[in-house]
Design an enzyme around this catalytic site. Structure first.
Site, short mmCIF file in Angstrom:
data_model
loop_
_atom_site.label_atom_id
_atom_site.label_comp_id
_atom_site.label_asym_id
_atom_site.label_seq_id
_atom_site.Cartn_x
_atom_site.Cartn_y
_atom_site.Cartn_z
N ARG A 23 -31.25 -86.58 -37.48
CA ARG A 23 -30.02 -85.84 -37.37
C ARG A 23 -28.94 -86.98 -37.81
O ARG A 23 -27.83 -86.52 -38.44
CB ARG A 23 -29.59 -85.25 -36.01
CG ARG A 23 -30.45 -84.15 -35.73
CD ARG A 23 -30.15 -83.62 -34.14
NE ARG A 23 -30.83 -84.69 -33.32
CZ ARG A 23 -30.49 -84.72 -32.08
NH1 ARG A 23 -29.88 -83.60 -31.32
NH2 ARG A 23 -31.01 -85.61 -31.16
N ASN A 41 -31.20 -80.30 -33.20
CA ASN A 41 -32.59 -79.90 -32.86
C ASN A 41 -32.75 -78.45 -32.39
O ASN A 41 -31.97 -78.11 -31.58
CB ASN A 41 -33.01 -80.97 -31.92
CG ASN A 41 -33.34 -82.15 -32.51
OD1 ASN A 41 -33.44 -82.27 -33.98
ND2 ASN A 41 -33.67 -83.14 -31.67
#
EC number: 6.2.-.-
Length: 787
Positions: A23, A41
């Site tokens: 990320r 996520n």
């Protein structure tokens, strides 16, 4: 910016993309390219939405694949073009839940950046044994649920200090959303305990005192990333022998940890690939050929030319080994036939009669994860025990016939074998194989097996729709499968042991269609109720046929033969000579029994009492090892077979012994030949020649090499008869380096394509994957296998 020229991409990525800094990587890439949107996520992986021009989005997709974090792996990337919604900036959003299919990363060894920090006196993490970042540290061993966020790990009890929180929230920091992130002020800490749980020291003092105890020859139980190790000075014969006696481990080799690659190379031969494996994020135990100059005491690996060695893989190990500077035995912290200890209070109870000191910490371990073991075969990594660093990474399989419309995708549980147990779950086109769980002989081991199943169900919210198990009715795993299936009211799918072995290897290589599978091991319950282990199975898309096997012989005493190769030898010799064998006192195996024992064995063999038939190549190895005097009794599984392999040493010969095969019908087509009764490969000419060589004083090296070569020629001859180009080699016997490499070389020379297992163990640790594949075949319309 004109919104009319903007486009929005929604990207769903599945694979190893959680816990690897994916990320923050996406955040940095998107902001660098001037894109807006978000990333988060999910229980399936990572979801991204980005808005920008077509050229910006094309560049984003290209660089995403080229520059992704080194520990990540993309299995699938689905991109959909949508209408823009006018995002103002790019952000990292909170995780979302849903159907859980995300890949759980295994625990990763310490990265170079963290290693530098713990040895830098100016760094705030100097000598901190729990240092980690998004590129390294615990993952699977601390995870309690998906998605992989700190509240779903055993780190949830440690509140981040201001410094660590700043790192955790900074997308430009390598500790951004590093879930185990901690420092000496807010994270776990060390303590040294006595055998009675008395606190002796804390933090760095505990580490220093533990190192002093090892120098003094004491046994120290050390809590690591996935469980305890029992550690002693590997140069100290008295200390190593005391560990053996306390652990009731008479001869099985101990694993070692060395402080550096240079120190390993001073004691062992290390190839480039072996060095890469030692330094890899998985950091497994690697089997290496030892040099005569090794300072390690011989009792570490008695009569074994190899050492199982690993480098430090956590900051704790790095600090300890840097202080010690010499190799240390690092064997699993357990009693014989029990799972590895993971809790300090449990360790005190179970290991108090073994360890003198306990170096513990207060970061909980969610599940036991032992060290992985690998060796190099044919220039390729072959995993012999799959655990830390590898599990539970999935095996991606090819899709079978899809379920009927509107019916759910089957979620299968496979419970594995009785020895070297692993379990497996299938979710869509992925099979998640558990860490090594061990043999299911004891109550604690069986409890650990049940806990592993419950753990996988908890992580993935799984409710199996069918359970696959071994065909053997007495396996604890098989009995558990039937009990659980009854509770859940779902079907049980029994799978023949050697069929599972072959399908496991085929799944790893995504091999479809027909093939000849050679499954050689010690024991497996056959479809005819006998013990198989020297099998040639013709595999098709739907079933298998046993086209050949080695000539069966009896095992007087049944399971006793596993630890007494002389009993396998008696069974083989009885096949040759019948009762006349007992009038041949010069036969070595007979001389190892007392007269009353021989009388009992004669009764058993003559009347076929407690003398099961077997075609096992593993037991044939044992028999030959006993016949030539290498081992009549053993202290651990496979010891006699290993001695026979080691006996070859550096001898190079193409000689082999004769063996017998029924004449192949020349007027029949291949399909007709495959439908005949199984061919019986008769080892009698080989054994008679071995007896003659042995009585004539031939060396063990020569006999062992010719024996191995004969087995290889049996495989080549059957490959020619069956005529399938793909040849699958699997089963515990193919852990043998000489047998495996020579077989591959000979098959290639004859124009065949051999496949052998690499990421999944060839031993029973691979059975669960094969059970999943067999169950999928049956559920998609496969037929019952033939005998």
């Amino acid at each position: 910016m004109n919104v009319a020229f903007q486009q929005r991409l929604q990207i769903v990525i599945q694979g190893a993309v959680q816990g690897v800094g994916f990320r923050p990587f996406i955040y940095r890439l998107a902001t660098e390219l001037g894109l807006v949107g978000w990333v988060n996520n999910s229980a399936q992986g990572v979801v991204i939405e980005v808005e920008g021009s077509r050229s910006q989005l094309d560049t984003f997709l290209l660089r995403l694949d080229q520059e992704k974090p080194p520990r990540s792996h993309i299995q699938s990337l689905e991109a959909s073009c949508l209408n823009p919604v006018g995002y103002a900036a790019f952000e990292i959003r909170a995780s979302v839940v849903g159907e859980k299919t995300a890949i759980v990363l295994p625990d990763l060894s310490t990265c170079p950046d963290c290693l530098q920090e713990i040895f830098d006196p100016t760094n705030r993490r100097y000598r901190y044994p729990f240092t980690n970042c998004t590129n390294c540290g615990p993952r699977f061993s601390i995870l309690e649920a998906l998605p992989y966020d700190r509240p779903n790990t055993t780190m949830q009890r440690f509140k981040l200090c201001q410094h660590c929180q700043t790192e955790y929230e900074n997308p430009l920091d390598r500790r951004f959303h590093a879930q185990p992130n901690a420092c000496p002020h807010c994270g776990p800490h060390l303590e040294l305990w006595s055998q009675t749980s008395e606190l002796l020291a804390s933090d760095d003092n505990a580490l220093n005192m533990a190192a002093d105890a090892i120098r003094q020859g004491k046994i120290v139980a050390i809590k690591g990333i996935g469980g305890f190790h029992l550690c002693v000075d590997a140069r100290n014969e008295k200390a190593v022998q005391r560990l053996r006696q306390a652990k009731h481990r008479e001869a099985k080799p101990f694993a070692l940890m060395y402080p550096s690659m240079a120190s390993i190379k001073a004691h062992c031969e290390v190839s480039e690939l072996e060095a890469q494996l030692l330094r890899s994020p998985a950091a497994p135990i690697v089997l290496l050929h030892k040099l005569s100059a090794s300072s390690v005491t011989p009792s570490v690996a008695p009569n074994n030319p190899s050492l199982g060695i690993m480098l430090p893989y956590t900051p704790l190990h790095h600090l300890l080994m840097a202080d010690l500077g010499f190799p240390v035995v690092t064997t699993s912290g357990n009693c014989v036939d029990e799972p590895i200890c993971t809790n300090e209070h449990e360790a005190i109870q179970r290991l108090e009669t073994i360890a003198d000191r306990f170096l513990v910490h207060n970061r909980e371990i969610a599940r036991p994860v032992d060290d992985s073991i690998v060796r190099v075969l044919m220039g390729q990594e072959t995993v012999l025990r799959r655990a830390r660093g590898y599990a539970p990474l999935p095996i991606r399989i090819r899709s079978h016939t899809p379920p009927p419309p509107h019916s759910p995708t089957p979620h299968l549980l496979a419970v594995g074998a009785h020895l070297k147990n692993t379990i497996a779950f299938s979710i869509d086109q992925q099979v998640f194989v558990s860490q090594h769980l061990g043999d299911l002989d004891t109550v604690p081991a069986f409890e650990a097996f049940q806990q592993a199943i419950a753990s996988f169900q908890q992580i993935y919210d799984l409710q199996p729709t069918a359970i696959a198990c071994d065909l053997h009715p007495d396996y604890r795993s098989t009995q558990f499968a039937h009990q659980l299936a009854c509770q859940l009211q779902i079907p049980v799918i029994p799978v023949q042991h050697h069929y599972a072995h072959v399908l496991s290897c085929m799944a790893e290589h995504q091999l479809e269609g027909s093939a000849l599978g050679i499954a050689w091991d010690g024991t497996g319950y056959g479809s005819d109720g006998t013990i198989w282990g020297g099998e040639f199975l013709h595999i098709t898309d739907r079933n298998f046929q046993r086209v050949a096997h080695l000539r069966p012989f009896r095992l007087p005493g049944g399971d006793k033969a596993v630890r007494e190769p002389r009993r396998s030898a008696m069974g083989v010799l009885y096949e040759l000579f019948g009762d006349a064998m007992f009038e041949m006192p010069t036969l070595g195996p007979l001389q190892t029994f007392l007269p009353q024992e021989l009388k009992l064995i004669k009764t058993m063999l003559s009347n076929q009492i407690n003398c099961p038939m077997t075609s096992s190549v593993g037991r044939l190895f044992d028999a030959i090892a006993s016949i030539i005097g290498l081992h009549h009794q053993t202290q651990f599984e496979g010891q006699a077979a290993m001695a026979l392999e080691f006996a070859i040493e550096a001898l190079e010969t193409n000689e082999s012994y004769p063996f017998s095969l029924p004449r192949s019908p020349t007027s029949l087509k291949k399909s007709e030949i495959l439908n005949l009764e199984p061919v019986i490969i008769d080892w009698e000419p080989m054994v008679r020649n071995i007896l003659m060589d042995s009585s004539a004083g031939a060396s063990s090296s020569s006999i062992a090499a010719k024996f191995h070569n004969t087995l290889v020629e049996m495989i080549v001859e059957m490959a020619k008869r069956v005529g399938e180009e793909p040849i699958v080699l699997t089963g515990g016997c193919f852990q043998n380096r000489y047998l495996t490499e020579r077989t591959i070389q000979r098959l290639r020379a004859e124009g065949f394509r051999p496949y052998w297992q690499q990421r999944i163990p060839p031993n029973d640790g691979g059975i669960a994957l094969g059970q999943i594949m067999a169950a999928l075949r049956e559920l998609s319309g496969g037929k019952e296998p033939c005998v």
